[in-house]
Motif scaffolding. Structure first.
Motif, PDB file in Angstrom:
ATOM      1  N   GLY A 198      36.855 -25.740  19.788  1.00  0.00           N
ATOM      2  CA  GLY A 198      38.091 -24.937  20.098  1.00  0.00           C
ATOM      3  C   GLY A 198      38.286 -23.571  19.443  1.00  0.00           C
ATOM      4  N   PHE A 199      37.018 -23.267  18.524  1.00  0.00           N
ATOM      5  CA  PHE A 199      37.300 -21.764  17.965  1.00  0.00           C
ATOM      6  C   PHE A 199      37.379 -20.806  18.892  1.00  0.00           C
ATOM      7  N   TYR A 200      38.285 -20.024  18.800  1.00  0.00           N
ATOM      8  CA  TYR A 200      38.336 -18.724  19.540  1.00  0.00           C
ATOM      9  C   TYR A 200      38.601 -17.558  19.065  1.00  0.00           C
ATOM     10  N   SER A 201      37.419 -16.460  19.136  1.00  0.00           N
ATOM     11  CA  SER A 201      37.424 -15.477  18.221  1.00  0.00           C
ATOM     12  C   SER A 201      36.792 -14.598  19.225  1.00  0.00           C
ATOM     13  N   ARG A 202      37.269 -13.400  19.173  1.00  0.00           N
ATOM     14  CA  ARG A 202      36.514 -12.113  20.071  1.00  0.00           C
ATOM     15  C   ARG A 202      35.386 -11.687  19.788  1.00  0.00           C
ATOM     16  N   ALA A 203      34.627 -10.952  20.623  1.00  0.00           N
ATOM     17  CA  ALA A 203      33.430 -10.138  20.082  1.00  0.00           C
ATOM     18  C   ALA A 203      33.656  -9.061  19.317  1.00  0.00           C
ATOM     19  N   SER A 204      32.596  -8.639  18.507  1.00  0.00           N
ATOM     20  CA  SER A 204      32.795  -7.200  17.818  1.00  0.00           C
ATOM     21  C   SER A 204      33.032  -6.122  18.547  1.00  0.00           C
ATOM     22  N   TYR A 205      33.454  -5.022  18.056  1.00  0.00           N
ATOM     23  CA  TYR A 205      33.622  -3.740  18.926  1.00  0.00           C
ATOM     24  C   TYR A 205      32.371  -3.177  19.235  1.00  0.00           C
ATOM     25  N   SER A 206      31.697  -3.649  18.347  1.00  0.00           N
ATOM     26  CA  SER A 206      30.261  -2.962  18.518  1.00  0.00           C
ATOM     27  C   SER A 206      29.239  -3.603  19.603  1.00  0.00           C
ATOM     28  N   TYR A 207      29.783  -4.932  19.778  1.00  0.00           N
ATOM     29  CA  TYR A 207      29.071  -5.830  20.773  1.00  0.00           C
ATOM     30  C   TYR A 207      29.704  -5.286  22.247  1.00  0.00           C
ATOM     31  N   ILE A 208      30.992  -5.082  22.315  1.00  0.00           N
ATOM     32  CA  ILE A 208      31.596  -4.664  23.458  1.00  0.00           C
ATOM     33  C   ILE A 208      31.066  -3.352  24.052  1.00  0.00           C
ATOM     34  N   ARG A 209      30.907  -2.583  23.056  1.00  0.00           N
ATOM     35  CA  ARG A 209      30.392  -1.035  23.574  1.00  0.00           C
ATOM     36  C   ARG A 209      29.045  -1.334  23.814  1.00  0.00           C
ATOM     37  N   GLU A 210      28.222  -2.163  23.075  1.00  0.00           N
ATOM     38  CA  GLU A 210      26.721  -2.097  23.531  1.00  0.00           C
ATOM     39  C   GLU A 210      26.663  -2.896  24.879  1.00  0.00           C
ATOM     40  N   SER A 211      27.294  -4.009  25.329  1.00  0.00           N
ATOM     41  CA  SER A 211      27.394  -4.404  26.653  1.00  0.00           C
ATOM     42  C   SER A 211      27.984  -3.582  27.633  1.00  0.00           C
ATOM     43  N   GLY A 212      28.326  -2.314  27.294  1.00  0.00           N
ATOM     44  CA  GLY A 212      28.565  -1.306  28.568  1.00  0.00           C
ATOM     45  C   GLY A 212      29.958  -1.521  28.946  1.00  0.00           C
ATOM     46  N   TRP A 213      30.814  -2.517  28.413  1.00  0.00           N
ATOM     47  CA  TRP A 213      32.135  -2.778  28.838  1.00  0.00           C
ATOM     48  C   TRP A 213      33.055  -1.994  28.605  1.00  0.00           C
ATOM     49  N   ASN A 214      33.868  -1.768  29.492  1.00  0.00           N
ATOM     50  CA  ASN A 214      35.225  -0.871  29.395  1.00  0.00           C
ATOM     51  C   ASN A 214      36.190  -1.544  28.291  1.00  0.00           C
ATOM     52  N   GLU A 215      36.340  -0.878  27.045  1.00  0.00           N
ATOM     53  CA  GLU A 215      37.086  -1.020  25.843  1.00  0.00           C
ATOM     54  C   GLU A 215      38.429  -1.886  26.308  1.00  0.00           C
ATOM     55  N   SER A 216      38.903  -0.801  27.061  1.00  0.00           N
ATOM     56  CA  SER A 216      40.444  -1.016  27.283  1.00  0.00           C
ATOM     57  C   SER A 216      40.614  -2.170  28.515  1.00  0.00           C
ATOM     58  N   LEU A 217      39.794  -2.564  29.386  1.00  0.00           N
ATOM     59  CA  LEU A 217      39.863  -3.432  30.328  1.00  0.00           C
ATOM     60  C   LEU A 217      39.163  -4.689  29.525  1.00  0.00           C
ATOM     61  N   ALA A 218      38.346  -4.798  28.928  1.00  0.00           N
ATOM     62  CA  ALA A 218      38.248  -5.823  27.835  1.00  0.00           C
ATOM     63  C   ALA A 218      38.952  -6.545  27.212  1.00  0.00           C
ATOM     64  N   GLU A 219      39.857  -5.472  26.403  1.00  0.00           N
ATOM     65  CA  GLU A 219      41.124  -5.973  25.613  1.00  0.00           C
ATOM     66  C   GLU A 219      42.214  -6.669  26.494  1.00  0.00           C
ATOM     67  N   SER A 220      42.562  -5.886  27.652  1.00  0.00           N
ATOM     68  CA  SER A 220      43.492  -6.593  28.299  1.00  0.00           C
ATOM     69  C   SER A 220      42.689  -7.982  29.164  1.00  0.00           C
ATOM     70  N   SER A 221      41.626  -8.082  29.332  1.00  0.00           N
ATOM     71  CA  SER A 221      41.087  -9.332  29.674  1.00  0.00           C
ATOM     72  C   SER A 221      41.287 -10.468  28.680  1.00  0.00           C
ATOM     73  N   TYR A 222      40.859  -9.933  27.432  1.00  0.00           N
ATOM     74  CA  TYR A 222      41.078 -11.143  26.410  1.00  0.00           C
ATOM     75  C   TYR A 222      42.724 -11.504  26.335  1.00  0.00           C
ATOM     76  N   LYS A 223      43.429 -10.593  26.519  1.00  0.00           N
ATOM     77  CA  LYS A 223      44.797 -11.086  26.372  1.00  0.00           C
ATOM     78  C   LYS A 223      45.271 -11.734  27.603  1.00  0.00           C
ATOM     79  N   TRP A 224      44.731 -11.693  28.831  1.00  0.00           N
ATOM     80  CA  TRP A 224      45.018 -12.479  29.722  1.00  0.00           C
ATOM     81  C   TRP A 224      44.527 -13.747  29.651  1.00  0.00           C
TER      82      TRP A 224
END
Length: 575
Positions: free
Chosen positions: A130-156
């Motif tokens: 059940g542990f819920y924890s986001r990826a690091s900011y560096s992981y998000i950037r290295e994956s090529g994801w849009n940071e704003s869209l990733a943030e809103s998707s996590y919140k969703w």
């Protein structure tokens, strides 16, 4: 005390193999669009077909239903059929049940480590700790994801399934022990991945009810989505696109629980597509079964080659887990993963407590080893002595519920990787998987540093009341080295070595990934390279496991890519 302590270690260690699968849910939700595959029409047409209703497939299908007609195919059953079935008291049954209708399918990697893969709507989120924890900011950037869209998707995702867990005595003691050991700063409760010690989220609410990726289907348009359970996809169908000069996916063949074959198609529009979200084991396996993979390997199984792609099944990795079991002189709460220490040395320290096991569990664990080692009628991969050693450990387990907890470490990455190959051409059979734990020396270094941190936590003042002071930490290592926690060779030695301890006692933390990696098998938009109208979107595309636990990011990715696909479809419609 000696017999008691050894008995406790044996009992608790066996439980540690499965603690990450604890499951607690009282929700018995019903969706009118979720049905058994046996009622599916012989032929049907959709704009999107999503294969795999796991942690990524559920949010992906729910999002896509806002922009088109969607079919979601899941080979397992529903977590809502009986809420008590995934109650915390029944976690053993959920993980160890080897019946065809079970939520968990066991396998043993060629490394000799017992593992399991989910087989249920909601995927691993139905079985994990059940542990819920986001990826690091560096992981998000290295994956090529849009940071704003990733943030809103996590919140969703978090609106439905993520909560702040209650911190009780054991978790608090480990938290304070980590701070005393120098894992700083203290970041409090947060979903973010930050160096130091924190309390992460949980998909268990304050009443202890489990919320899973299947709950994200509440976001779906019930008119535009169809979900079929016990729908095992046999293969993806392809035809040659003359204009693009490459194969194009146009449908799937799936089998229901009665063995009846059904076909589903995506029509002729170029913006329609098939998306594989069958997980790190299932996605590369299905691509191979459908003719995409190493040509010689496919031919050896009688599979017609659609695309010779030697990188399918490569890059398989699993974050190794190593543990110490700590018996407690005091009663402890039942807790799952809440506290985590994110070290700068590359290891993550986590803890759970209050787990107990009895004879029924012993019987199930024995059954797992017998089932997995005998399935498919294949010759055994491991020496009889190794199997008997595991059997001895299992037989030594007994009925009492004892007090204590487990403190574990996993490493970032990892750098070591292996491969996946077909053993048969049957989709329900497990493939052969090799993870090559600690093949890269840097992984081993991080494990050693993690174990050193655990020792500091156990010896800390903050943790002192939860340990027997007449039993040094070295005694815990010595006892565990005598046990058979996996099928790997053991190297007893008078000179204790943390390096050898990591190698000999490695377990899985169920964070495997790879097999359809981004930039190798799929492009930056998760399209399968060399094929039209086919994507893979799930953890099989990862080069490393995100954060301390991947489930938050896997769920986020489903939402993230669903939005991207809809946006692309709308832009094409305006042209």
């Amino acid at each position: 005390m000696g017999w008691f302590m050894e008995h406790f270690i044996r009992l608790f260690l066996a439980g540690s193999l499965f603690f990450n699968g604890l499951s607690y849910s009282h929700k018995a939700s019903k969706y009118t669009f979720i049905k058994e595959a046996r009622v599916a029409p012989p032929r049907s047409t959709y704009e999107y077909i999503v294969i795999g209703g796991g942690s990524c497939g559920c949010p992906l299908a729910a999002t896509l239903s806002q922009g088109g007609k969607v079919l979601l195919l899941e080979r397992g059953g529903s977590p809502y059929r009986n809420p008590e079935e995934i109650n915390i008291q029944k976690f053993v049954h959920s993980l160890a049940d080897t019946s065809p209708s079970s939520f968990s399918q066991q396998f043993i990697s060629t490394d000799g480590v017992l593992n399991s893969r989910a087989r249920v709507l909601g995927g691993g989120s139905v079985l994990n700790a059940g542990f819920y924890s986001r990826a690091s900011y560096s992981y998000i950037r290295e994956s090529g994801w849009n940071e704003s869209l990733a943030e809103s998707s996590y919140k969703w995702v978090e609106k439905k399934v993520a909560f702040e867990p209650p911190m009780m005595q054991w978790q608090t003691a480990v938290r304070d022990g980590l701070l005393e050991a120098g894992v700083l700063p203290y970041n409090g409760f947060t979903f973010d991945h930050l160096y130091g010690t924190k309390v992460g989220g949980s998909i268990f609410d304050k009443e202890g009810h489990r919320h899973t990726a299947a709950d994200l289907l509440e976001y779906a348009d019930p008119i535009k989505i169809s979900v079929y359970l016990h729908a095992t996809v046999q293969k993806i169908l392809f035809r040659y696109n003359q204009e693009k000069r490459k194969p194009q996916a146009y449908g799937v063949i799936f089998e229901d629980a009665l063995g009846v074959i059904h076909r589903a198609y995506i029509g002729s529009k170029m913006k329609n597509e098939i998306i594989v979200s069958a997980g790190a084991i299932g996605s590369p396996q299905l691509l191979m079964l459908s003719g995409i993979g190493p040509a010689n390997h496919l031919k050896s199984h009688g599979i017609q080659v659609v695309l010779d792609q030697p990188l399918v099944g490569q890059g398989m990795a699993d974050n190794p887990m190593n543990v110490l079991i700590v018996p407690s002189p005091l009663p402890v709460e039942v807790s799952l993963i809440q506290t985590v220490g994110i070290t700068r040395s590359g290891s993550f320290i986590e803890t759970a407590s209050g787990l107990g096991f009895g004879h029924s569990w012993t019987d199930r664990l024995r059954g797992i080893f017998e089932f997995v080692s005998n399935q498919s009628g294949l010759p055994p991969k491991f020496l009889p002595e190794a199997m008997e050693s595991v059997a001895d450990t299992i037989r030594s387990l007994a009925n009492p519920i004892l007090k204590g907890g487990v403190i574990l470490e996993k490493i970032i990455g990892p750098r070591s990787s292996g491969h996946l190959e077909l053993l048969t051409n049957k989709p329900n059979d497990n493939p052969s998987v090799t993870f090559n734990y600690f093949k890269d020396p840097e992984d081993l270094r991080m494990c050693v540093e993690g174990m050193k941190t655990i020792i500091k936590v156990i010896n800390s003042k903050a943790f002192s009341r939860f340990r027997y002071h007449n039993m040094p930490v070295q005694a815990l290592f010595d006892l565990m080295l005598q046990l058979s926690v996996n099928l790997r060779p053991k190297h007893p030695s008078a000179a204790f070595s943390l390096e050898q301890y990591c190698i000999d006692t490695v377990l899985t933390i169920w964070h495997y990934h790879g097999g359809c990696q981004q930039g190798k098998v799929v492009d930056h938009n998760y399209n399968v390279i060399g094929v039209e109208a086919l994507r893979v979107i799930d953890g099989s595309t990862f080069h490393g496991s995100p954060g301390t636990n991947p489930q938050a990011t896997v769920m986020m990715l489903g939402r993230y890519m669903g939005q991207n696909i809809i946006k692309r479809r709308l832009s094409q419609g305006r042209k």
